[in-house]
Motif scaffolding. Structure first.
Motif, PDB file in Angstrom:
ATOM      1  N   ALA A   3       0.815  -1.223   0.000  1.00 53.34           N
ATOM      2  CA  ALA A   3       0.000   0.000   0.000  1.00 53.34           C
ATOM      3  C   ALA A   3       0.848   1.273   0.000  1.00 53.34           C
ATOM      4  N   GLU A   4       1.949   1.268   0.727  1.00 57.18           N
ATOM      5  CA  GLU A   4       2.806   2.457   0.778  1.00 57.18           C
ATOM      6  C   GLU A   4       3.495   2.703  -0.569  1.00 57.18           C
ATOM      7  N   LYS A   5       3.905   1.638  -1.247  1.00 53.57           N
ATOM      8  CA  LYS A   5       4.509   1.792  -2.577  1.00 53.57           C
ATOM      9  C   LYS A   5       3.487   2.334  -3.562  1.00 53.57           C
ATOM     10  N   LYS A   6       2.266   1.825  -3.475  1.00 51.12           N
ATOM     11  CA  LYS A   6       1.196   2.301  -4.361  1.00 51.12           C
ATOM     12  C   LYS A   6       0.960   3.793  -4.150  1.00 51.12           C
ATOM     13  N   LYS A   7       0.872   4.205  -2.907  1.00 48.61           N
ATOM     14  CA  LYS A   7       0.645   5.613  -2.590  1.00 48.61           C
ATOM     15  C   LYS A   7       1.784   6.483  -3.128  1.00 48.61           C
ATOM     16  N   ALA A   8       3.022   6.064  -2.899  1.00 54.30           N
ATOM     17  CA  ALA A   8       4.176   6.818  -3.375  1.00 54.30           C
ATOM     18  C   ALA A   8       4.183   6.888  -4.904  1.00 54.30           C
ATOM     19  N   PHE A   9       3.869   5.773  -5.556  1.00 56.82           N
ATOM     20  CA  PHE A   9       3.832   5.711  -7.019  1.00 56.82           C
ATOM     21  C   PHE A   9       2.770   6.655  -7.573  1.00 56.82           C
ATOM     22  N   GLU A  10       1.564   6.601  -6.996  1.00 55.87           N
ATOM     23  CA  GLU A  10       0.486   7.463  -7.465  1.00 55.87           C
ATOM     24  C   GLU A  10       0.811   8.943  -7.240  1.00 55.87           C
ATOM     25  N   GLN A  11       1.456   9.272  -6.121  1.00 50.82           N
ATOM     26  CA  GLN A  11       1.839  10.662  -5.857  1.00 50.82           C
ATOM     27  C   GLN A  11       2.884  11.135  -6.858  1.00 50.82           C
ATOM     28  N   LEU A  12       3.860  10.280  -7.151  1.00 52.73           N
ATOM     29  CA  LEU A  12       4.877  10.638  -8.137  1.00 52.73           C
ATOM     30  C   LEU A  12       4.246  10.839  -9.506  1.00 52.73           C
ATOM     31  N   CYS A  13       3.375   9.947  -9.903  1.00 53.42           N
ATOM     32  CA  CYS A  13       2.694  10.073 -11.192  1.00 53.42           C
ATOM     33  C   CYS A  13       1.909  11.387 -11.256  1.00 53.42           C
ATOM     34  N   ALA A  14       1.167  11.687 -10.201  1.00 55.51           N
ATOM     35  CA  ALA A  14       0.375  12.919 -10.168  1.00 55.51           C
ATOM     36  C   ALA A  14       1.272  14.148 -10.269  1.00 55.51           C
ATOM     37  N   SER A  15       2.430  14.105  -9.630  1.00 50.27           N
ATOM     38  CA  SER A  15       3.351  15.249  -9.674  1.00 50.27           C
ATOM     39  C   SER A  15       3.912  15.460 -11.080  1.00 50.27           C
ATOM     40  N   GLN A  16       3.880  14.398 -11.895  1.00 49.90           N
ATOM     41  CA  GLN A  16       4.369  14.477 -13.278  1.00 49.90           C
ATOM     42  C   GLN A  16       3.224  14.584 -14.275  1.00 49.90           C
ATOM     43  N   ASP A  17       2.008  14.793 -13.773  1.00 51.51           N
ATOM     44  CA  ASP A  17       0.814  14.951 -14.602  1.00 51.51           C
ATOM     45  C   ASP A  17       0.623  13.789 -15.570  1.00 51.51           C
ATOM     46  N   ILE A  18       0.746  12.582 -15.031  1.00 52.54           N
ATOM     47  CA  ILE A  18       0.559  11.360 -15.801  1.00 52.54           C
ATOM     48  C   ILE A  18      -0.149  10.360 -14.891  1.00 52.54           C
ATOM     49  N   THR A  19      -0.951   9.493 -15.471  1.00 52.11           N
ATOM     50  CA  THR A  19      -1.650   8.517 -14.633  1.00 52.11           C
ATOM     51  C   THR A  19      -0.769   7.293 -14.395  1.00 52.11           C
ATOM     52  N   ALA A  20      -1.067   6.591 -13.321  1.00 58.64           N
ATOM     53  CA  ALA A  20      -0.354   5.353 -13.020  1.00 58.64           C
ATOM     54  C   ALA A  20      -0.535   4.347 -14.160  1.00 58.64           C
TER      55      ALA A  20
END
Length: 59
Positions: A14-31
């Protein structure tokens, strides 16, 4: 005939998923866009060809 998209279910921490989704959002791209690109790159790296579909979302 158009190919329908297929679903791929991946279980991750769950923590990896959250970090991944936050990084994707910061780059304006979806997971999903990132995962699709990773799959295309992996297939290309290993010389596997496939037929892309015109209905696929642009990335």
């Amino acid at each position: 005939m158009e190919d329908k998209p297929a679903r791929l279910t991946v279980l991750i921490d769950a923590e990896k998923k959250k970090a991944f989704e936050q990084l994707c959002a910061s780059q304006d791209i979806t997971a999903s866009q990132v995962v699709r690109q990773l799959i295309r790159d992996y297939l290309a790296k290993h010389g596997v060809s496939y037929t892309g579909t015109a209905s696929a979302q642009p990335e």
